[in-house]
Design a protein around this motif. Structure first.
Motif, PDB file in Angstrom:
ATOM      1  N   TYR A   1       0.835  -1.204   0.000  1.00 34.32           N
ATOM      2  CA  TYR A   1       0.000   0.000   0.000  1.00 34.32           C
ATOM      3  C   TYR A   1       0.867   1.250   0.000  1.00 34.32           C
ATOM      4  CZ  TYR A   1      -4.570  -2.073   1.116  1.00 34.32           C
ATOM      5  OH  TYR A   1      -5.762  -2.750   1.067  1.00 34.32           O
ATOM      6  N   ARG A   2       0.365   2.293  -0.617  1.00 39.34           N
ATOM      7  CA  ARG A   2       0.918   3.621  -0.461  1.00 39.34           C
ATOM      8  C   ARG A   2       0.215   4.258   0.738  1.00 39.34           C
ATOM      9  NH1 ARG A   2       1.316   6.290  -6.382  1.00 39.34           N
ATOM     10  NH2 ARG A   2       2.287   7.923  -5.113  1.00 39.34           N
ATOM     11  N   PHE A   3       0.819   5.322   1.275  1.00 38.85           N
ATOM     12  CA  PHE A   3       0.288   5.938   2.489  1.00 38.85           C
ATOM     13  C   PHE A   3      -1.169   6.365   2.319  1.00 38.85           C
ATOM     14  CE2 PHE A   3      -0.649   9.420   5.339  1.00 38.85           C
ATOM     15  CZ  PHE A   3      -0.156   8.959   6.544  1.00 38.85           C
TER      16      PHE A   3
ATOM     17  N   GLU B   1      -3.394   5.345   0.265  1.00 45.66           N
ATOM     18  CA  GLU B   1      -4.290   4.192   0.117  1.00 45.66           C
ATOM     19  C   GLU B   1      -4.618   3.599   1.485  1.00 45.66           C
ATOM     20  OE1 GLU B   1      -3.071   2.233  -4.150  1.00 45.66           O
ATOM     21  OE2 GLU B   1      -1.732   1.870  -2.448  1.00 45.66           O
TER      22      GLU B   1
ATOM     23  N   ARG C   1       9.365   0.270   4.649  1.00 43.09           N
ATOM     24  CA  ARG C   1       8.975   1.496   3.948  1.00 43.09           C
ATOM     25  C   ARG C   1       9.978   1.718   2.825  1.00 43.09           C
ATOM     26  NH1 ARG C   1      10.536   7.087   4.858  1.00 43.09           N
ATOM     27  NH2 ARG C   1       8.789   8.482   4.402  1.00 43.09           N
TER      28      ARG C   1
ATOM     29  N   ARG D   1       6.946   9.014  -4.007  1.00 49.34           N
ATOM     30  CA  ARG D   1       6.101   7.831  -3.810  1.00 49.34           C
ATOM     31  C   ARG D   1       6.698   6.998  -2.679  1.00 49.34           C
ATOM     32  NH1 ARG D   1       5.899   2.539  -6.960  1.00 49.34           N
ATOM     33  NH2 ARG D   1       7.612   3.423  -8.132  1.00 49.34           N
ATOM     34  N   VAL D   2       5.863   6.630  -1.712  1.00 50.11           N
ATOM     35  CA  VAL D   2       6.293   5.816  -0.580  1.00 50.11           C
ATOM     36  C   VAL D   2       5.371   4.612  -0.503  1.00 50.11           C
ATOM     37  CG1 VAL D   2       6.669   5.742   1.919  1.00 50.11           C
ATOM     38  CG2 VAL D   2       7.073   7.860   0.662  1.00 50.11           C
ATOM     39  N   GLU D   3       5.960   3.422  -0.397  1.00 45.67           N
ATOM     40  CA  GLU D   3       5.176   2.187  -0.299  1.00 45.67           C
ATOM     41  C   GLU D   3       5.517   1.460   0.992  1.00 45.67           C
ATOM     42  OE1 GLU D   3       4.571   1.053  -4.997  1.00 45.67           O
ATOM     43  OE2 GLU D   3       6.006  -0.099  -3.829  1.00 45.67           O
ATOM     44  N   TYR D   4       4.500   0.800   1.536  1.00 42.79           N
ATOM     45  CA  TYR D   4       4.645   0.025   2.767  1.00 42.79           C
ATOM     46  C   TYR D   4       4.272  -1.422   2.498  1.00 42.79           C
ATOM     47  CZ  TYR D   4       4.825   4.557   5.031  1.00 42.79           C
ATOM     48  OH  TYR D   4       5.183   5.822   5.396  1.00 42.79           O
TER      49      TYR D   4
END
Length: 126
Positions: free
Chosen positions: A41-43, A45, A73, A82-85
């Motif tokens: 997920y992105r933040f 989202e 992260r 863009r940051v994804e977790y």
């Protein structure tokens, strides 16, 4: 004498379990972990997927989960940033626990009275 040794082991295990519970304590951590177990997920989202959570609290919970090695992260050098977790392999070890909780909820969830969501953003209906 054996009782003292057993009592010491029980006390030590209690302390260790308290540490384990602390990793997942917090109103949103289990929900975050459950969602991240489904996909990356992105933040934004994640924030949309969790009705009632604030940006501040989501940030804090994600930072704690990352510090504990349960969430990773990844920042992509793009514009906009863009940051994804995603959950880590360590967190995937909780899979049997999550499956057991899902099975328990499937069996008993309907018997649990619904509670109001409380503070934070309200879920959007429609």
């Amino acid at each position: 004498m054996e009782k003292q040794t057993m009592a010491g082991k029980e006390a030590n295990m209690h302390a260790e379990m308290r540490r384990a519970f602390a990793l997942l304590s917090g109103k949103w951590k289990l929900e975050i972990m459950w969602l991240l177990d489904q996909r990356i997920y992105r933040f934004g989202e994640l924030r949309k997927a969790i009705p009632g959570i604030t940006q501040h609290v989501l940030t804090a919970q994600l930072r704690e989960l990352e510090a504990d090695g349960l969430v990773s992260r990844t920042v992509f050098a793009e514009v906009p940033l863009r940051v994804e977790y995603k959950i880590t392999e360590k967190a995937r070890g909780l899979g049997p626990t999550m499956k057991a909780l899902t099975a328990w909820w499937t069996k008993y969830g309907k018997s649990v009275p619904a509670k109001p969501s409380g503070r934070g953003r309200k879920a959007k209906h429609g």
